[in-house]
Design an enzyme around this catalytic site. Structure first.
Site, mmCIF file in Angstrom:
data_model
loop_
_atom_site.group_PDB
_atom_site.id
_atom_site.type_symbol
_atom_site.label_atom_id
_atom_site.label_comp_id
_atom_site.label_asym_id
_atom_site.label_seq_id
_atom_site.Cartn_x
_atom_site.Cartn_y
_atom_site.Cartn_z
ATOM 1 C CG HIS A 126 -2.485 -1.769 0.576
ATOM 2 N ND1 HIS A 126 -1.463 -2.181 1.398
ATOM 3 C CD2 HIS A 126 -3.622 -2.260 1.144
ATOM 4 C CE1 HIS A 126 -1.942 -2.895 2.393
ATOM 5 N NE2 HIS A 126 -3.250 -2.956 2.270
HETATM 6 C C1 BDR Z 1 -4.417 -4.753 -2.498
HETATM 7 O O1 BDR Z 1 -5.576 -5.567 -2.409
HETATM 8 C C2 BDR Z 1 -6.726 -4.780 -2.471
HETATM 9 O O2 BDR Z 1 -7.602 -5.138 -1.463
HETATM 10 C C3 BDR Z 1 -6.294 -3.359 -2.344
HETATM 11 O O3 BDR Z 1 -7.137 -2.515 -3.108
HETATM 12 C C4 BDR Z 1 -4.892 -3.365 -2.865
HETATM 13 O O4 BDR Z 1 -4.867 -3.206 -4.262
HETATM 14 C C5 BDR Z 1 -3.658 -4.828 -1.192
HETATM 15 O O5 BDR Z 1 -3.310 -6.137 -0.895
#
Ligand code: BDR
Ligand code: CA
Length: 321
Positions: A241
């Site tokens: 992400h």
């Molecule tokens: C987000 O949540 C975290 O686990 C990841 O680093 C990202 O920022 C994705 O939902």
């Protein structure tokens, strides 16, 4: 000189990738990292950030320790996909003597914005707690930030509930306050596009073949996420992400953005949901954000891999053509 940025984050496998990309690309000048609780507790996210800077030979960049709890004074649940240490069980593989700065991340954010008004691009790739606290501390803070690029939310899906993404779910009030703060430009990059750039087993295998310290590190830390996605969704991919936020700053054509009004649900069954109203249709056209609607996945991977593994550029472009 590159674009001056600050990354507020909760490293975190995909946060680590975002930091690495920022450090490796000449267009970017990473001024500082702020840590926040999220993918791990504050101790782990802070240490992970320090380790990533050391791994990349950039111990000169300061890291400011931030909030251990959300605005509600509770510690949010961490994310199982990244293991107990936040780096897929591999945090212990990197050693560092680097220490966090004495100054708190919230104080630093306010100071940095005041010292260079209108210059800083701020990345919010963890729960929004530090940034919301900076806004509470200095109401003019948003006006002094050039733009803020947020990984969080989504229009159509969730990863902590059917409608809520983790960063907004972990501290929904903070996300709401950031969204409503009146930043000059707020780009929301959510699951609608970040789910599409998950790291596939083929490209991950390419990293193993490259066999450099960094490629091995990325290969190792992405294993837990891949296993987790396989068990839960029968998809052999690892979450990436956050790294899309940095890639977007380097090459804006990677994303298609739409003007939108974004509201955040801060309590109840839909806690953390982002309500994305394209063109502010339901609020007389009042838009507070740019919403990432589409992503060019191939362009993203070309940029990511050729930046971090420049010496393998020819192979990478050959494979991704
Ligand atoms: C987000 O949540 C975290 O686990 C990841 O680093 C990202 O920022 C994705 O939902
Ligand atoms: Ca994150």
């Amino acid at each position: 000189m590159g674009i001056p940025i600050i990354i507020d984050c909760d490293p975190g496998v995909d946060d680590a990738l975002a930091i690495i990309l920022a450090l490796k690309h000449p267009k970017i000048d990473l001024k500082a990292i702020c840590s926040v609780t999220g993918n791990g507790d504050l101790h782990n996210t802070t240490n992970n950030g320090l380790k990533i800077l050391s791994l990349c030979g950039r111990e000169d960049i300061p890291l400011y320790r931030g909030s251990a709890k959300g605005l509600d004074d509770k510690q949010p649940d961490t994310v199982p996909a990244f293991g107990d240490d936040g780096l897929g069980g591999y945090a212990h593989m990197v050693q560092t003597d680097k220490k966090a700065e004495e100054e708190h991340a919230v104080d630093f954010l306010v100071r940095a914005a005041n010292e260079k008004p209108g210059e800083i691009t701020l990345f919010a790739i963890g729960p929004c707690t530090n940034i919301a606290k900076a806004i509470r501390k200095d109401k003019e803070f948003p006006k002094k930030i050039k733009r803020i690029i947020v990984m969080g939310g989504s229009k159509y899906t969730g990863n902590m509930s059917p409608v809520a993404e983790y960063n907004f779910w972990a501290d929904p009030l903070a996300a709401k306050e950031v969204m409503e703060a009146g930043f000059h430009e707020l780009v929301m990059i959510g699951l609608d596009v970040t789910n599409k750039i998950a790291l596939g087993a083929d490209i991950r295998e390419m990293l193993r073949i490259f066999d450099t310290d960094l490629s091995k590190f990325i290969y190792n830390i992405t294993r837990e996420g891949l296993d987790d996605n396989w068990k839960s969704r029968r998809k052999p991919v690892s979450p990436m992400h956050d790294v899309l936020t940095v890639a977007y700053l380097i090459d804006e054509s990677i994303l298609t953005l739409k003007k939108a009004h974004i509201g955040i649900v801060d309590e109840g069954i839909a806690k953390g949901q982002s309500i994305v109203d394209i063109n502010g249709h339901w609020v007389n056209g009042e838009c507070n954000a740019l919403y990432a609607a589409e992503v060019d996945v191939n362009k993203f991977y070309k940029l990511l891999l050729t930046t971090i593994f420049k010496e393998h550029e020819e192979e990478i472009l050959d494979y991704l053509k």
